[in-house]
Scaffold this active site. Structure first.
Site, short mmCIF file in Angstrom:
data_model
loop_
_atom_site.label_atom_id
_atom_site.label_comp_id
_atom_site.label_asym_id
_atom_site.label_seq_id
_atom_site.Cartn_x
_atom_site.Cartn_y
_atom_site.Cartn_z
N CYS A 119 -43.47 37.26 -23.48
CA CYS A 119 -43.60 38.52 -22.74
C CYS A 119 -44.15 38.28 -21.34
CB CYS A 119 -44.44 39.50 -23.56
SG CYS A 119 -44.38 41.21 -23.02
N HIS A 120 -45.35 38.77 -21.03
CA HIS A 120 -45.98 38.55 -19.72
C HIS A 120 -46.82 37.27 -19.70
CE1 HIS A 120 -44.93 42.79 -19.20
NE2 HIS A 120 -45.09 42.60 -17.90
N GLY A 121 -46.93 36.59 -20.82
CA GLY A 121 -47.70 35.35 -20.91
C GLY A 121 -47.33 34.30 -19.87
N TRP A 123 -47.00 34.41 -16.87
CA TRP A 123 -47.72 34.53 -15.59
C TRP A 123 -48.71 33.39 -15.39
CZ3 TRP A 123 -48.90 40.46 -15.32
CH2 TRP A 123 -48.00 41.07 -14.45
#
Length: 189
Positions: A119-121, A123
């Site tokens: 997912c947003h991991g 980043w």
């Protein structure tokens, strides 16, 4: 799931699951922890403090509160075989702003150990400058970030990239967790 890892000549891998204290997408934390613990893997949840971690559903609805097993300052990458970074927008943003978390992820890459992020991991992988030459997926809004960091973004349930001497496993969202966990299983076997 059977105790598949425990039967491999007594070897039990150790996985670190890294989160912030808040903003973690519930299933992206709890599903992998459950999956690997049931498979005989020692799965350890680390956060900046060994204290309460607030999970969320879809970044907006507070859900379960869980307690991290260990504080980030007490984690040594050498003790683990892989690291998982769950998503959740706030979780991912807090992790990429934490110098110790960024260095820890770099340590896993430098040691050639698998890094899995969903997912947003990813980043934190952008912040750690680890995506150059890698193929990855994520939540769709990270496409530009990954591309600008030198990675190739694709829209697939799970992507395994082995360039650069270490394995990167990425997925898009909680709907991909089955494929995500299976790819990590494969990387550990």
């Amino acid at each position: 799931m059977h105790d598949e890892f425990a039967t491999l000549k007594g070897w039990k891998p150790m996985i670190l699951v890294l989160t912030a204290q808040t903003g973690v997408e519930r299933d992206e934390l709890l599903v992998p922890l459950k999956h690997f613990r049931e498979a005989g893997v020692k799965a350890v949840h680390a956060a900046p403090e060994a204290d309460a971690v607030q999970t969320f559903l879809h970044d907006t609805d507070k859900d379960a509160v869980v307690t991290a097993d260990v504080a980030l300052s007490d984690v040594n990458a050498a003790e683990y075989d892989a690291i998982i970074i769950p998503g959740g927008t706030v979780n991912a943003d807090k992790l990429r702003g934490n110098d110790d978390a960024v260095q820890l992820v770099k340590n896993f890459a430098e040691a050639g150990k698998p890094i899995a992020s969903i997912c947003h991991g990813p980043w934190i992988l952008v912040e750690a400058n680890l995506l150059r030459g890698k193929k990855a997926t994520s939540y769709k809004t990270l496409r530009t970030d990954i591309t600008n960091a030198g990675g190739e973004w694709v829209d697939e349930p799970v992507v395994r990239s082995t360039e650069g001497g270490w394995t990167l496993i990425t997925s898009r969202n909680p709907g991909d967790l089955e494929d995500f966990c299976a790819a990590i299983d494969e990387a550990l076997s």
